[in-house]
Design an enzyme around this catalytic site. Structure first.
Site, PDB file in Angstrom:
ATOM      1  CE  LYS C  78      -3.797   2.070   2.679  1.00  0.00           C
ATOM      2  NZ  LYS C  78      -4.708   1.904   3.828  1.00  0.00           N
ATOM      3  CB  SER C 153      -7.911   4.153   3.218  1.00  0.00           C
ATOM      4  OG  SER C 153      -7.141   3.432   4.140  1.00  0.00           O
ATOM      5  CB  SER C 177      -8.460   1.267   6.044  1.00  0.00           C
ATOM      6  OG  SER C 177      -9.154   2.477   6.253  1.00  0.00           O
TER       7      SER C 177
END
Lengths: 96, 484, 486
Positions: C78, C153, C177
């Site tokens: 990420k 997210s 998330s």
């Protein structure tokens, strides 16, 4: 209770965020509704309850030994800096 | 302003002292803390507040804070919390300073100070806490810009907050000096004010004598010399009294002292005031100190200045004042005691030499006691030669100077320069006779009643003997010989 | 079996058995990523050259018999994890051209374990969002239906694994998330206990809530990766010094007698009907395996969303203060003075949701409001924590829906922040209490995946992975792939 324009401007100033004129009412609205939403918290009975700052506050902060472990790498770090001169980070002149 | 008008007013001062802790590495990162490195050479990713970095606490900074707390007889908090003080400034890379707010590591303590007139006063210390120092902004030589050096960012500080117990600039200076001595004794701070290791903010207000409420205070920031503290406070007190006496109100604000102009000026209004939005730093856990830790630190405490001074007055028969001077630094006290070890019969004489000639010589050359050109044993040897009458006190001063500039020992210099005292009675008598013969006029006048001329004869004999006549013997013999 | 339908465990086995090389795998995944970008936009940066170099090194290790359980396996990170020498944007214009000078601890650990980084996945800006629509680099699409959001997210990581652009991806979870996008994308997402995985190098959003974890195709994969990611880090003061057990070893422990708590508050109104059906079906599987279901109540839990939306913005308002245009990141052109430098750099660099949260946080911490908002929220947090503690005295794990509905349409919830915030209603509690939680796929509604959430007590990763794994042995939801990417 909705936030006023002045309050939004003051918060934005404290947070150093430039908002366009047109943005102010938008944030007024969303911030007011968020604060209304979280205002629900006041209904909770919290008398005598310890605030929980952290999932780990039962533990103690680790102490590290006093040793120099870093070397000068400023050139590498300053590769990311927008404005540098003579090893110094530059900002518009500050008058104290 | 008339004296009587002035005395209507009472000054109230509280000092906030920031002392840089003498750790090798920074409080939250492993960067070096040494002074004077090239810009940003000692600022690592943590100090620079890069995305993703985290603070890790230096145990030595904690130990040093505890040492200080114990030395001021304060409560050491078994649990203290780091908090973020949020504001924007270029020398504050993260946009917040990691400090302590509601739960500091050291709570209430006290410090006894001695004022110029010998009076003693106990000054309360509200708290002392750990925090990180900010970087430095440089404004010279960069047109239209300021340059930020973050070497200092992250250096550990202890912030020591006094109660508003101080009632004059002189008291404030005495307190500041005492704290300065103490942190150096404890070896937690080098006290170097030029380099910024020891700084002071003064909170000053005035009120009518007898009033209960405190007046509005102004904060004078970043005073880094005892002289400036005294001047700035005095100026500020006058300024505030002037305002109040002409019917105005004192503004609560931050002010800076301008040493060139000798006055304070407003920095920024404290009401625009930064709302610091303190909250507990979630990247750090509470600092928890148990009795074992605290007792361990207590054991490592050196003899504190007050204890040492008391011991000096008791064991060495020194006055409170002299003991105070000699214990003003640990190194000086240790030097003195080493001298006394070898001249145990006369600690007072040793004290006079350390506080007199030695201090003057160090001052003149701008040296600290650690860099003294005369070691404690060398000085002791000199003092011994006075005690055993080899030389007089006056001659010893000459020998001292020679020792200081040449680095050689007392005996060698005495021999080389032939400075041995003349203690041989007949030699002195001979010299006296010669002087008497050479100065018949003065002799007659003296014998005629002009007692003052005794000093003249002493001087002449000293001159004739190259200053080496033993003064006590000279006096005795001269008295006899000059007698009518 | 196509490479792309293999789990991490299966790929590792294939590499050891020399069915393919790491370089071959890397090339396959890199090409697949490239082809998918216009449709999914799951990646912000693709590190082709570095990936091939790392893969070649992994192949050498494999040949020399020096391989570990993950050597040669491709992985995506990420874009919130700092990667040395590689652009790290956090989904924001503020860090658009920021090249990190260092690696996050998690990145280092996975590199040392021999994984091959394919690139950095897209994400909501500064991890603030539940739909991956706030990214400066454009939204991510849900591989099951590109008109739907993938969740956020960690939308990029979830979409990448769902479309098998990477067999696994690191991710972070502050209010859900990892778990929420895993649920919306039909993959397995694990958020460990707070303090289990180092936060050093993981760009901070809300420091007392953030935790790094993994999104993969199965609980077994998550266990393998967690084994490497977890562990004490001296650079992180909130990292817990506690030995890391072998998470795979306990995967197959018998489930009989497992006490599963069903949160009364989770099954109340707001939970979409069909979604609830899938959850109940999953719970029936557990009963069949010998678990006991028990209703528990966490009365303070309904306040978890307002609590979160005080605490997280407060912490983020402070964490994001370092982005000021001085030492790195976006800087406004020709600032006229310092104030202008700060206000414009930050005004230009941050998107609307980030600004909203910074301002909310600034407000709730400010003088006069601290007690009513921040302090009160911390107290409610304590109540929620105690509720969980009490529950875990009666049950071993808690189960329920991960989200109230399956994936929603892009743009459907962007006009009202509160509607978006309520997506996290089931996941936030675990963050506030610091508990481990995961989401595993348990069926479909209208062609869109539904996730079952399993929450455990502190350091109960073994328990929840074990429960997830046994379910995945009985079912094959985790094997399903979106048609376009099968």
């Amino acid at each position: 209770m909705p936030l006023t324009r002045e309050q939004i401007a003051s918060i934005a100033h404290l947070a150093r965020l430039e908002l366009k004129e047109t943005e102010i009412p938008v944030y007024q609205q969303s911030l007011s509704s968020i604060l209304d939403f979280v205002g629900e918290l006041n209904r909770a009975a919290t008398a005598g309850v310890e605030p929980m700052a952290h999932p780990l506050s039962g533990l103690a902060q680790r102490l590290r030994p006093d040793a120099v472990t870093e070397r000068d790498a400023h050139e590498q770090y300053q590769a990311n800096a927008p404005k540098v001169e003579a090893g110094l980070y530059l900002v518009p002149k500050v008058i104290e | 302003m008339s004296e009587s008008a002035k005395s209507d007013w009472e000054t109230v001062i509280g000092l906030e002292i920031h002392a840089q802790l003498a750790t090798k590495s920074k409080i939250f990162s492993g960067s070096a803390t040494a002074y004077g490195a090239p810009p940003n050479a000692q600022a690592n990713l943590v100090d620079l507040g890069y995305p993703g970095v985290l603070p890790v606490l230096n145990g030595e900074a904690v130990r040093m804070a505890v040492k200080f707390g114990l030395a001021i007889e304060a409560t050491i908090c078994p649990q203290s919390v780091f908090a973020r003080k949020n504001y924007f400034y270029p020398d504050l890379p993260k946009g917040y300073q990691i400090s302590q707010y509601e739960l500091p590591i050291v709570a209430k303590g006290k410090l006894e100070i001695v004022l110029d007139d010998g009076a003693e006063k106990i000054v309360g210390i509200t708290r002392a806490h750990l925090e990180e120092d900010a970087g430095k902004s440089l404004h010279e030589g960069l047109p239209g810009a300021s340059g930020i050096d973050l070497n200092r960012a992250g250096t550990p500080l202890i912030e020591i907050v006094s109660e508003p117990d101080l009632r004059s600039a002189k008291e404030a200076v005495a307190y500041m000096k005492k704290v300065h001595t103490l942190v150096r004794y404890l070896e937690i701070c080098d006290g170097n004010m030029q380099e910024g290791s020891f700084r002071c903010d003064a909170n000053v207000s005035v009120r009518k004598k007898g009033a209960e409420k405190l007046g509005t205070r102004a904060e004078i920031k970043n005073l880094n010399s005892f002289r400036f503290v005294e001047k700035a406070i005095n100026h500020e007190v006058e300024r505030q009294i002037d305002i109040l006496e002409s019917g105005g109100k004192v503004k609560q604000e931050t002010r800076l002292y301008d040493p060139d102009k000798g006055e304070t000026r407003s920095m920024r209004s404290k009401e625009e005031a930064n709302d610091y939005r303190y909250f507990p730093d979630p990247d750090l856990l509470p600092v928890k100190l148990d009795d074992t830790f605290i007792e361990g630190v207590r054991k490592s405490l050196p003899e504190l200045p007050d204890q040492k001074a008391a011991r000096f007055t008791k064991d060495y028969g020194l006055s409170v004042y002299d003991a105070g001077v000699l214990t003003s630094s640990r190194e000086l006290a240790e030097y003195y005691e080493q001298v006394v070890r070898e001249v145990s019969s006369d600690p007072k004489l040793a004290a006079n030499w350390v506080m007199g000639e030695l201090a003057a010589a160090l001052n003149k050359d701008g040296l600290e006691i650690g860099a003294s050109r005369i070691s404690s044993s060398a000085l002791a040897a000199l003092v011994k030669r006075i005690r055993d009458n080899t030389i007089s006190g006056k001659i010893a001063k000459e020998v001292f100077e020679a020792m200081w500039s040449s680095g050689r020992g007392a005996d060698a210099i005495i021999e080389e320069k032939g400075l041995r005292q003349i203690t041989d009675t007949s030699a002195i008598e001979k010299a006296i006779d010669e002087v008497m013969a050479k100065n018949p006029g003065q002799l007659a006048e003296y014998r005629g009643g002009k007692d003052k001329l005794f000093g003249f004869f002493v001087g002449q004999v000293m001159k004739a003997t190259g200053g080496k006549a033993n003064p006590a013997q000279l006096n005795e013999l001269l008295k006899k010989k000059l007698a009518r | 079996m196509s490479v792309f339908s293999r789990t991490v465990a299966e790929l590792a086995a294939g590499l050891k058995a020399k069915e393919f090389s790491s370089v071959e795998l890397a090339k396959l995944y890199l090409d697949r990523i490239e082809a998918s970008q216009p449709a999914l936009n799951a990646f912000i940066s693709v590190t082709r050259d570095a990936a091939l170099a790392a893969a070649a090194a992994a192949d050498r290790a494999l040949a020399a018999g020096r391989a570990g359980p993950l050597t040669g396996v491709p992985i995506a990170h990420k874009d919130i994890f700092c990667t040395s020498g590689v652009r790290t944007t956090c989904g924001s214009r503020m860090l658009d051209n920021f090249v990190s000078p260092y690696d996050a601890t998690v990145v280092t650990k996975l590199a040392v374990a021999g994984t091959v980084m394919l690139g950095k996945t897209n994400m909501d800006e500064f991890a603030m969002g539940s739909s991956n629509e706030t990214s400066y680099f454009g939204p991510v699409k849900n591989p099951w239906n590109p008109q739907m959001v993938p969740g956020g997210s960690s939308g990029g990581s979830a979409a990448a694994v769902a479309a098998r652009l990477a067999p696994a991806a690191t991710a972070t979870d502050t209010g859900g998330s990892i778990r929420q996008p895993a649920a919306l994308c039909g993959v397995t997402g694990l958020k460990p206990t707070y303090g289990r995985v180092s936060r050093y190098g993981m760009i901070a959003f809300a420091s007392s809530l953030d935790q790094g974890g993994v999104i993969a195709a199965s609980a077994e994969d998550a266990a393998l990766i967690l084994n490497v990611m977890a562990g004490f880090d001296p650079s992180d003061s909130t990292s817990v010094d506690r030995p890391v057990p072998s998470y795979e070893q306990s995967l197959n422990a018998p489930l009989k007698g497992l006490r599963i708590g069903l949160l009364k508050e989770f099954f109340e109104k707001g939970l979409e009907e069909q979604t609830e059906k899938r959850i109940r079906e999953a719970l029936a599987v557990y009963e069949k395996l010998g678990a006991q279901l028990k209703e528990v109540s966490l009365p303070s839990l309904p306040l978890s969303v307002p609590t979160y939306y005080v605490v997280a913005p407060a912490e983020c308002s402070s964490n994001l203060a370092r982005f000021d245009g001085v030492r790195f990141g976006h800087r406004a052109e020709n600032p006229k003075d310092l104030m202008d430098l700060y206000c414009r750099s930050r005004g230009e660099g941050f998107g609307a949701e980030v600004k909203r949260r910074i301002m909310t946080g600034t407000y709730v911490l400010s003088a006069g409001y601290y007690d009513a908002y921040y302090l009160q929220a911390q107290k409610v947090r304590q109540l929620i924590n105690r509720d969980f503690e009490r529950a875990f005295e009666e049950v071993d794990v808690l189960m329920g829906p991960t989200t109230p509905t399956p994936a929603f349409e892009l743009g459907a919830k962007t006009s009202d922040p509160i509607t978006m915030y309520l997506n996290d209603i089931y996941t936030i509690g675990a963050n506030l209490a610091g508990l481990p939680g995961l989401s595993i796929p348990c069926g479909f509604v209208g062609g869109l995946p539904v996730g079952l959430q399993i929450v455990g007590p502190h350091f109960g990763e073994e328990k929840i992975l074990n429960a997830a794994h046994l379910y995945q042995k009985e079912t094959d939801w985790h094997r399903r792939m979106p048609e376009k990417f099968a």
